[in-house]
Design a protein around this motif. Structure first.
Motif, PDB file in Angstrom:
ATOM      1  N   ARG A 163       0.830  -1.212   0.000  1.00  0.00           N
ATOM      2  CA  ARG A 163       0.000   0.000   0.000  1.00  0.00           C
ATOM      3  C   ARG A 163       0.854   1.247   0.000  1.00  0.00           C
ATOM      4  NH1 ARG A 163      -4.359  -1.823   4.674  1.00  0.00           N
ATOM      5  NH2 ARG A 163      -5.348  -3.514   3.478  1.00  0.00           N
ATOM      6  N   SER A 164       1.912   1.239   0.839  1.00  0.00           N
ATOM      7  CA  SER A 164       2.805   2.390   0.895  1.00  0.00           C
ATOM      8  C   SER A 164       3.494   2.604  -0.438  1.00  0.00           C
ATOM      9  CB  SER A 164       3.841   2.178   2.007  1.00  0.00           C
ATOM     10  OG  SER A 164       4.756   3.236   2.040  1.00  0.00           O
ATOM     11  N   GLY A 165       3.941   1.480  -1.051  1.00  0.00           N
ATOM     12  CA  GLY A 165       4.576   1.589  -2.359  1.00  0.00           C
ATOM     13  C   GLY A 165       3.620   2.110  -3.411  1.00  0.00           C
ATOM     14  N   SER A 166       2.355   1.680  -3.307  1.00  0.00           N
ATOM     15  CA  SER A 166       1.361   2.155  -4.263  1.00  0.00           C
ATOM     16  C   SER A 166       1.126   3.647  -4.105  1.00  0.00           C
ATOM     17  CB  SER A 166       0.049   1.386  -4.068  1.00  0.00           C
ATOM     18  OG  SER A 166      -0.944   1.858  -4.939  1.00  0.00           O
ATOM     19  N   ARG A 167       1.021   4.108  -2.836  1.00  0.00           N
ATOM     20  CA  ARG A 167       0.847   5.550  -2.614  1.00  0.00           C
ATOM     21  C   ARG A 167       2.060   6.324  -3.092  1.00  0.00           C
ATOM     22  NH1 ARG A 167      -1.758   3.754   2.230  1.00  0.00           N
ATOM     23  NH2 ARG A 167       0.209   3.887   3.375  1.00  0.00           N
ATOM     24  N   THR A 168       3.259   5.757  -2.854  1.00  0.00           N
ATOM     25  CA  THR A 168       4.479   6.431  -3.311  1.00  0.00           C
ATOM     26  C   THR A 168       4.494   6.527  -4.826  1.00  0.00           C
ATOM     27  OG1 THR A 168       5.695   5.597  -1.392  1.00  0.00           O
ATOM     28  CG2 THR A 168       6.983   6.361  -3.273  1.00  0.00           C
ATOM     29  N   ARG A 169       4.108   5.422  -5.500  1.00  0.00           N
ATOM     30  CA  ARG A 169       4.066   5.469  -6.961  1.00  0.00           C
ATOM     31  C   ARG A 169       3.025   6.461  -7.444  1.00  0.00           C
ATOM     32  NH1 ARG A 169       4.756  -0.095  -6.157  1.00  0.00           N
ATOM     33  NH2 ARG A 169       2.513  -0.461  -6.340  1.00  0.00           N
ATOM     34  N   ASP A 170       1.880   6.527  -6.731  1.00  0.00           N
ATOM     35  CA  ASP A 170       0.847   7.490  -7.131  1.00  0.00           C
ATOM     36  C   ASP A 170       1.368   8.910  -6.992  1.00  0.00           C
ATOM     37  OD1 ASP A 170      -0.843   5.429  -7.667  1.00  0.00           O
ATOM     38  OD2 ASP A 170      -1.912   5.541  -5.743  1.00  0.00           O
ATOM     39  N   ARG A 171       2.095   9.183  -5.870  1.00  0.00           N
ATOM     40  CA  ARG A 171       2.656  10.530  -5.700  1.00  0.00           C
ATOM     41  C   ARG A 171       3.696  10.834  -6.770  1.00  0.00           C
ATOM     42  NH1 ARG A 171       2.290   9.139  -0.125  1.00  0.00           N
ATOM     43  NH2 ARG A 171       4.465   8.438  -0.126  1.00  0.00           N
ATOM     44  N   ARG A 172       4.511   9.826  -7.096  1.00  0.00           N
ATOM     45  CA  ARG A 172       5.506  10.036  -8.143  1.00  0.00           C
ATOM     46  C   ARG A 172       4.849  10.304  -9.478  1.00  0.00           C
ATOM     47  NH1 ARG A 172       9.666   5.077  -6.693  1.00  0.00           N
ATOM     48  NH2 ARG A 172      10.620   6.035  -4.826  1.00  0.00           N
ATOM     49  N   ARG A 173       3.778   9.531  -9.766  1.00  0.00           N
ATOM     50  CA  ARG A 173       3.062   9.765 -11.026  1.00  0.00           C
ATOM     51  C   ARG A 173       2.463  11.161 -11.044  1.00  0.00           C
ATOM     52  NH1 ARG A 173       0.573   4.535  -9.983  1.00  0.00           N
ATOM     53  NH2 ARG A 173       1.733   2.869 -11.057  1.00  0.00           N
ATOM     54  N   SER A 174       1.895  11.564  -9.887  1.00  0.00           N
ATOM     55  CA  SER A 174       1.290  12.888  -9.811  1.00  0.00           C
ATOM     56  C   SER A 174       2.333  13.972 -10.014  1.00  0.00           C
ATOM     57  CB  SER A 174       0.607  13.066  -8.444  1.00  0.00           C
ATOM     58  OG  SER A 174       0.036  14.337  -8.333  1.00  0.00           O
ATOM     59  N   ARG A 175       3.501  13.818  -9.358  1.00  0.00           N
ATOM     60  CA  ARG A 175       4.561  14.820  -9.539  1.00  0.00           C
ATOM     61  C   ARG A 175       5.070  14.808 -10.968  1.00  0.00           C
ATOM     62  NH1 ARG A 175       6.184  13.114  -4.221  1.00  0.00           N
ATOM     63  NH2 ARG A 175       7.681  11.649  -5.118  1.00  0.00           N
ATOM     64  N   SER A 176       5.161  13.604 -11.549  1.00  0.00           N
ATOM     65  CA  SER A 176       5.604  13.517 -12.937  1.00  0.00           C
ATOM     66  C   SER A 176       4.620  14.218 -13.870  1.00  0.00           C
ATOM     67  CB  SER A 176       5.759  12.049 -13.330  1.00  0.00           C
ATOM     68  OG  SER A 176       6.165  11.929 -14.674  1.00  0.00           O
ATOM     69  N   ARG A 177       3.308  13.992 -13.612  1.00  0.00           N
ATOM     70  CA  ARG A 177       2.313  14.676 -14.443  1.00  0.00           C
ATOM     71  C   ARG A 177       2.408  16.182 -14.259  1.00  0.00           C
ATOM     72  NH1 ARG A 177      -1.025  10.304 -12.805  1.00  0.00           N
ATOM     73  NH2 ARG A 177      -1.856  11.559 -11.108  1.00  0.00           N
ATOM     74  N   ASP A 178       2.637  16.639 -13.024  1.00  0.00           N
ATOM     75  CA  ASP A 178       2.770  18.073 -12.785  1.00  0.00           C
ATOM     76  C   ASP A 178       3.967  18.639 -13.521  1.00  0.00           C
ATOM     77  OD1 ASP A 178       0.559  17.944 -11.192  1.00  0.00           O
ATOM     78  OD2 ASP A 178       1.681  17.846  -9.296  1.00  0.00           O
ATOM     79  N   ARG A 179       5.095  17.900 -13.469  1.00  0.00           N
ATOM     80  CA  ARG A 179       6.277  18.386 -14.185  1.00  0.00           C
ATOM     81  C   ARG A 179       6.029  18.449 -15.683  1.00  0.00           C
ATOM     82  NH1 ARG A 179       9.071  15.166 -10.302  1.00  0.00           N
ATOM     83  NH2 ARG A 179       9.105  13.406 -11.783  1.00  0.00           N
ATOM     84  N   ARG A 180       5.361  17.407 -16.204  1.00  0.00           N
ATOM     85  CA  ARG A 180       5.066  17.436 -17.641  1.00  0.00           C
ATOM     86  C   ARG A 180       4.154  18.602 -17.990  1.00  0.00           C
ATOM     87  NH1 ARG A 180       4.718  11.760 -16.964  1.00  0.00           N
ATOM     88  NH2 ARG A 180       2.436  11.873 -16.873  1.00  0.00           N
ATOM     89  N   ARG A 181       3.183  18.869 -17.127  1.00  0.00           N
ATOM     90  CA  ARG A 181       2.284  20.006 -17.381  1.00  0.00           C
ATOM     91  C   ARG A 181       3.052  21.323 -17.347  1.00  0.00           C
ATOM     92  NH1 ARG A 181      -2.399  17.849 -13.288  1.00  0.00           N
ATOM     93  NH2 ARG A 181      -3.301  16.250 -14.679  1.00  0.00           N
ATOM     94  N   ARG A 182       3.947  21.447 -16.350  1.00  0.00           N
ATOM     95  CA  ARG A 182       4.716  22.695 -16.270  1.00  0.00           C
ATOM     96  C   ARG A 182       5.629  22.853 -17.475  1.00  0.00           C
ATOM     97  NH1 ARG A 182       4.950  21.296 -10.692  1.00  0.00           N
ATOM     98  NH2 ARG A 182       6.979  20.298 -10.992  1.00  0.00           N
TER      99      ARG A 182
END
Length: 239
Positions: free
Chosen positions: A173-192
């Motif tokens: 679960r922790s790894g899944s949340r970490t991956r979700d946060r990484r994906r979210s940050r990655s999407r934010d970086r791509r958007r920026r």
């Protein structure tokens, strides 16, 4: 426990061999007569155990309890007498006089159907028989202890496995949340980056537009000055 189990297994093996030997050598009797003989053997065993217990209590100085046991012995003797009468009446006199043997289930010693009380007391109160009783009791105790320890080990193993599985689930679960946060940050970086790229792309266009606008204004001004100059020249000519 393994040592005692081996010792008792050897005793039980000797008991079974002795039973087989008796079955082959003793005169065969009917099932009804055999059951009556077995009844006499059981009462003999009970008398022997009671006498051995009475002697032990007497040796310990517990005379009153010893006397009570002896009173019980008399009652069992009366039952034995009745059982012997039934056994005697069920078979010929010649056969009845023959010593009918059986094997002690505790120590594998031979017991006779017509053994007297002294012989019975010596057997059931003897060191061999009592020693085997202690060994068998100790073995039962060890088996119970081993079973309890084994059960405890199984419970501990089960508890550790459940804890490990719970930790693995939490880790996933922790790894899944970490991956979700990484994906979210990655999407934010791509958007920026996309926004930045869009702005960079729009900047030259605006600059070119401003340049065109300036050139247009400059041409308009030049044309206007040329037109005014031509008008003044014409006016001066007419004058």
């Amino acid at each position: 426990m393994d040592h005692l189990e081996s010792f008792i297994a050897e005793c039980d093996r000797r008991t079974e061999l002795a039973k087989k030997r008796l079955a082959e050598t003793q005169e065969e009797i009917s099932a009804e007569v055999s059951a009556k003989a077995e009844k006499v053997h059981e009462l003999n065993e009970e008398i022997g155990k009671l006498l051995a217990k009475a002697e032990q209590l007497g040796a310990e100085g517990n005379v009153d309890e010893s006397q009570k046991i002896l009173m019980e012995v008399e009652k069992v003797r009366a039952k034995k007498k009745e059982a012997e009468e039934e056994y005697r009446n069920s078979m010929p006199a010649s056969s009845f006089q023959q010593q009918k043997l059986r094997v002690c289930e505790v120590c594998s010693a031979y017991l006779g159907l017509h053994d007297n009380d002294r012989r019975l007391a010596d057997h059931f109160g003897g060191k061999l028989h009592l020693g085997f009783i202690q060994i068998r009791e100790k073995l039962d105790q060890l088996r119970k202890t081993v079973a309890e320890k084994q059960e405890k080990r199984n419970q501990d193993r089960l508890r550790r496995r459940e804890e490990r599985e719970r930790e693995e689930r939490l880790s996933r679960r922790s790894g899944s949340r970490t991956r979700d946060r990484r994906r979210s940050r990655s999407r934010d970086r791509r958007r920026r980056r996309s926004r930045s790229t869009s702005r960079e792309r729009r900047k030259p266009s605006r600059s070119r537009s401003r340049d065109r606008h300036r050139r247009h204004r400059s041409r308009s001004r030049s044309h206007s000055r040329g037109h005014r100059r031509t008008s003044r020249d014409r006016s001066a000519k007419y004058k």
